[in-house]
Design an enzyme around this catalytic site. Structure first.
Site, PDB file in Angstrom:
ATOM      1  N   PHE A  13       0.805  -1.225   0.000  1.00  0.00           N
ATOM      2  CA  PHE A  13       0.000   0.000   0.000  1.00  0.00           C
ATOM      3  C   PHE A  13       0.837   1.275   0.000  1.00  0.00           C
ATOM      4  CE2 PHE A  13       1.029  -0.538   4.413  1.00  0.00           C
ATOM      5  CZ  PHE A  13       1.028   0.727   4.966  1.00  0.00           C
ATOM      6  N   THR A  94       4.004  -7.795 -11.596  1.00  0.00           N
ATOM      7  CA  THR A  94       4.434  -8.611 -12.730  1.00  0.00           C
ATOM      8  C   THR A  94       5.712  -9.362 -12.372  1.00  0.00           C
ATOM      9  OG1 THR A  94       5.607  -6.708 -13.668  1.00  0.00           O
ATOM     10  CG2 THR A  94       3.346  -7.083 -14.405  1.00  0.00           C
ATOM     11  N   ASN A 120      -1.651  -5.916 -16.742  1.00  0.00           N
ATOM     12  CA  ASN A 120      -2.015  -4.505 -16.840  1.00  0.00           C
ATOM     13  C   ASN A 120      -3.493  -4.358 -16.500  1.00  0.00           C
ATOM     14  OD1 ASN A 120      -2.455  -1.757 -17.759  1.00  0.00           O
ATOM     15  ND2 ASN A 120      -0.577  -1.980 -18.934  1.00  0.00           N
ATOM     16  N   HIS A 148       8.466   2.536 -19.628  1.00  0.00           N
ATOM     17  CA  HIS A 148       7.998   2.703 -18.254  1.00  0.00           C
ATOM     18  C   HIS A 148       8.913   3.644 -17.477  1.00  0.00           C
ATOM     19  CE1 HIS A 148       5.573  -0.866 -19.169  1.00  0.00           C
ATOM     20  NE2 HIS A 148       4.855  -0.562 -18.105  1.00  0.00           N
ATOM     21  N   LYS A 152      10.761   0.975 -12.386  1.00  0.00           N
ATOM     22  CA  LYS A 152      10.227  -0.371 -12.639  1.00  0.00           C
ATOM     23  C   LYS A 152      11.359  -1.391 -12.569  1.00  0.00           C
ATOM     24  CE  LYS A 152       7.340  -3.023 -15.858  1.00  0.00           C
ATOM     25  NZ  LYS A 152       6.448  -3.509 -14.780  1.00  0.00           N
TER      26      LYS A 152
END
Length: 260
Positions: A13, A94, A120, A148, A152
């Site tokens: 979160f 991912t 996605n 991106h 990432k």
């Protein structure tokens, strides 16, 4: 008052995606945020829900859905843990291997629990993948460029991999490029998946973008999707949370919950 709200745990979160998802859940009339998984020392007092440092502390939590927006190195263990404890995983992380996805699907069937791993959550990106799957029937020469933000961790993106996998289902066996092609710099032509090239770009200022470029004699076709901010993923996350309550196995790809 809405009865039978879907009770959601959010893991990860504190990230940009995770914090956006928490606000979406708090504002949704049919969802209830019941717990957060992350570092307690970073928690704002605005969250009136318990926060846990370790997933094992959630074993007795009363919840319906585990929303995982963590990191590739922990996503598989988190998803397995959720299924093991009767929670339906909705996963936006991912980096899963094909074998890991297969094992999780098998386990979800044994537990008779719905779930979703979505490379996605943006609806436009899902449509891009489906359009690419159709276009490759007529344009077998194709390359993917995914772009991106520079934070990432995995490359290529899950979206690019999923796009190539979907196109491979329809693409005729085909050698692309010069037979005697040589790279003067290793990696210059990108990675290869299912005979198609994938190129990854990482730059500050970007969020999530992808181009699928098709070429043929005398013409070309370019399909592109852009996520300008993380609000673009919230419609898909909300859809996933609702839909996993209606199925009894884990699905790989948001397209399984769309009328395509």
């Amino acid at each position: 008052m809405i009865l039978n709200k879907i009770k959601v745990v959010v893991a990860g979160f504190r990230g940009k995606m995770g914090s956006t998802a928490v606000q979406m859940i708090l504002n949704a009339p049919n969802f209830e945020l019941v717990a957060l998984l992350g570092r307690k020392e970073e928690v704002s007092e605005a969250f009136d829900v318990p926060v846990f440092n370790r997933k094992e502390e959630l074993e007795n939590i009363e919840a319906d859905v585990w929303l995982d927006l963590t990191a590739p190195e922990v996503a598989y263990e988190n998803t397995y843990f959720a299924l093991e404890h009767g929670l339906r995983p909705v996963v936006g992380t991912t980096g899963f291997t094909e074998d890991e996805v297969a094992r999780l699907i098998k386990f979800s069937r044994e537990k008779e629990l719905g779930g979703l791993i979505a490379p996605n959550f943006a609806l436009g990106a899902v449509l891009l993948m489906q359009f690419s799957k159709q276009a490759v029937k007529y344009f077998p020469d194709v390359e993917i460029i995914e772009l991106h933000h520079d934070g990432k961790k995995d490359a290529p993106s899950g979206t690019a991999v999923k796009t190539a996998e979907l196109m491979a289902e329809e693409r005729l066996a085909h050698h692309q490029g010069a037979v005697d092609e040589k790279e003067s710099l290793v990696g210059a032509r990108g990675a290869v998946l299912e005979g198609m090239r994938i190129h990854s770009v990482r730059l500050p200022g970007l969020v999530a973008h992808q181009e699928v470029i098709f070429g043929s004699k005398g013409e070309g076709l370019t399909l592109r999707h852009d996520s300008y901010d993380r609000s673009s993923f919230m419609t898909g996350i909300a859809l996933g949370i609702r839909k996993v309550m209606t199925v009894s196995e884990l699905k790989y790809g948001l397209e399984h919950f769309l009328d395509l």
